[in-house]
Design a protein around this motif. Structure first.
Motif, mmCIF file in Angstrom:
data_model
loop_
_atom_site.group_PDB
_atom_site.id
_atom_site.type_symbol
_atom_site.label_atom_id
_atom_site.label_comp_id
_atom_site.label_asym_id
_atom_site.label_seq_id
_atom_site.Cartn_x
_atom_site.Cartn_y
_atom_site.Cartn_z
ATOM 1 N N ASP A 50 0.900 -1.141 -0.067
ATOM 2 C CA ASP A 50 -0.030 -0.014 -0.320
ATOM 3 C C ASP A 50 1.003 0.905 -0.316
ATOM 4 O O ASP A 50 0.343 2.095 -0.735
ATOM 5 C CB ASP A 50 -1.174 -0.248 1.469
ATOM 6 N N HIS A 71 0.952 4.149 -2.505
ATOM 7 C CA HIS A 71 0.777 5.084 -2.873
ATOM 8 C C HIS A 71 0.847 6.739 -3.805
ATOM 9 O O HIS A 71 2.014 6.655 -3.619
ATOM 10 C CB HIS A 71 0.457 5.386 -1.381
ATOM 11 N N ASN A 87 2.106 -8.008 0.535
ATOM 12 C CA ASN A 87 1.110 -8.176 0.977
ATOM 13 C C ASN A 87 0.458 -7.860 2.625
ATOM 14 O O ASN A 87 -0.079 -7.526 2.920
ATOM 15 C CB ASN A 87 -0.035 -8.416 0.168
#
Lengths: 197, 325
Positions: free
Chosen positions: B75, B79, B103
């Motif tokens: 993530d 971003h 992940n």
């Protein structure tokens, strides 16, 4: 090169279709009343391929071992058991992860999908079909992990080129070396490139 | 693997209080911890799961980036603000591990990842880091992947992570929660400890303290930054040598430079002497090559890992070329 009708691919296709038939429901496969504490056993309900499985387990047990040994879904494979080979790849809440490094006790209320949950009835998932079509395997041991990873990779949008596929499939090792065919299968299934690409 | 109990506190104070016992360990993404548990390198009797503590937010406000300690590597790497303003961080994460592991792995967990030194990971060997005082078979043994900077006669284990190398170059701070419930900030440059005579103590994080976030404030130096990693295979391998570099170029001259190294130090390694040599110079291959000659200063090499000095110099030159081209 055109292949004769009776090929390894045809045979494997038949086997894969059989393997993809719906399994019987196994809603409750362990004693629901096993105690918490004591020996450290916990009752955990796991949602796997849309079915609820109530299992009793030690906190140290990996999701991989519960899937294979407790629930009986042996499509997910144990290779290195240390997160280095990708044979145990499954999806948890829509993301690909390695189930060997995942504690099953931490998967309560998460949606788990394994290779057995990909096909729709007798119809193979397009990535499964592409692996058959392109001979994306030899011994097949890494294949469930490769396919689970490939399905996620396509959803993530990482299949725009062969190079990108190779990089984003790097968590899945194939010791037979079927990589060129795996890349071709992923490209085909992603709809980005056709055969020979 | 020994068995343990696992609890999932729903608030931070409860987690910090529960984490003070020496036989207790926090578990975040679990990717490294599961390996350590399986190999009996660590044998906690109780794990405290940090997942339900709402620490996974990534927030960018007024030029300050706050990465929640439980934000996943995937993530953070993806971003848009990280990619735009701190590309070295995104690159370092994307070159780490595999998509599956990214992940799962988290900011806090990656900062605390343990060394890949084979002697540390195999309980059949002595190891001062795992069993203090037992000795270090790595120094006379297979040291090819091990550290050349910050070593001691007791330990030459390399810090394995990529992320903190980029964070070190970009002056990141950590937000910590103490068991008493107070929040404090610590510069990442003050976080890691050299092995010295106590290689088993790797950071200044105290018992029960929880990393809650990584904070980055200085955007100016982050924009022109990158991370370059050299490894034995193209992907999914730990660094032989890696470099995080950042430049602030004004009127054609280097106003500010940041260089940190991975794969060579017992902790993520900032090389201030190279930064100083770059400042005020006009970017060129010659300037980069001269500045990076200072990388070997203070290096303690073995016959097997002496190659890392030159490899580190070349890696930094290549990274600087990439961002100044």
């Amino acid at each position: 090169m055109s292949l004769p009708d009776t090929t390894r691919r045809t045979i494997l296709g038949t086997v894969a279709t059989l393997a993809a038939l719906p399994t019987v429901s196994r809603a409750d496969i362990s004693e629901p009343d096993a105690v918490s504490g004591g020996l450290g056993l916990q009752n955990v309900t796991l949602q796997v391929n849309g079915q609820q499985f109530r299992v009793t387990l030690e906190p140290r047990v990996s999701l991989l071992d519960v899937l294979r040994e407790t629930i009986g879904l042996t499509g997910t494979k144990k290779g290195c058991d240390h997160g280095a080979c990708g044979a145990c790849t499954v999806h948890v809440d829509g993301r690909r992860i390695v189930s060997c490094l995942t504690l099953a006790a931490r998967c309560k209320s998460k949606k788990i999908v394994t290779i057995e949950g990909l096909s729709n009835g007798g119809d193979l998932h397009p990535v499964q079909a592409a692996f058959l079509h392109h001979d994306g395997f030899q011994c097949g041991y890494c294949t469930p992990g490769q396919i689970m990873s490939a399905v996620a990779l396509i959803q993530e949008g990482h299949a725009s080129s062969a190079d990108e596929i190779r990089e984003w499939m790097s968590g899945n090792i194939c010791r037979c070396g079927a990589y060129p065919n795996i890349v071709a299968a992923v490209q085909d299934a992603s709809g980005n490139v056709t055969e020979g690409g | 693997m020994q068995n343990f109990s696992i609890t999932s506190p729903s608030n931070l104070p409860a987690a910090a209080a529960a984490g003070q016992n020496s036989d207790t360990a926090f578990i975040a993404g679990g990717t490294d911890m599961m390996q350590l548990l399986k190999n009996n390198v660590i044998t906690p009797s109780k794990l405290i799961d940090l997942e339900k503590l709402s620490l996974s937010e990534i927030k960018s406000e007024n030029g300050v980036l706050r990465l929640g300690a439980m934000a996943t590597m995937a993530d953070v790497a993806a971003h848009p603000v990280v990619r735009q303003n701190w590309p070295a961080i995104s690159r370092a994460l994307l070159l780490s591990a595999s998509p599956q592991v990214r992940n799962m792995g988290t900011m806090g967990g990656n900062l605390l990842q343990r060394t890949r030194c084979l002697y540390f990971r195999d309980t059949g060997f002595a190891c001062n880091k795992r069993a203090p005082g037992s000795g270090c078979p790595a120094i006379p043994g297979d040291s090819r992947d091990l550290a050349i900077l910050g070593t001691s006669p007791h330990c030459i284990a390399t810090h394995p992570s990529d992320l903190p190398v980029a964070l070190m170059a970009l002056d990141a701070e950590l937000e910590l929660l103490t068991p008493e419930g107070t929040t404090r900030r610590m510069s990442l440059s003050k976080f890691y400890r050299l092995p010295g005579t106590t290689p088993h103590i790797e950071s200044n994080l105290e018992a029960g303290q929880i990393i809650t976030a990584v904070i980055l404030a200085d955007q100016a130096i982050g924009r022109l930054s990158t991370y370059l990693k050299v490894r034995d295979r193209t992907s999914f391998a730990f660094a032989l040598v890696s470099a995080a570099v950042a430049l602030d170029i004004e009127d054609g001259l280097i106003k500010n430079a940041r260089v940190a190294l991975g794969g060579v130090g017992t902790m993520p390694w900032r090389v201030h002497q190279v930064e100083l040599a770059l400042c005020g110079q006009k970017p060129s291959d010659r300037v980069f090559e001269l500045a990076t000659l200072r990388i070997g200063e203070g290096a303690q090499t073995t016959e097997m890992n002496a190659f890392k000095v030159k490899l580190a110099q070349r890696t930094v030159v290549r990274a600087l070329q990439a961002i100044s081209a």
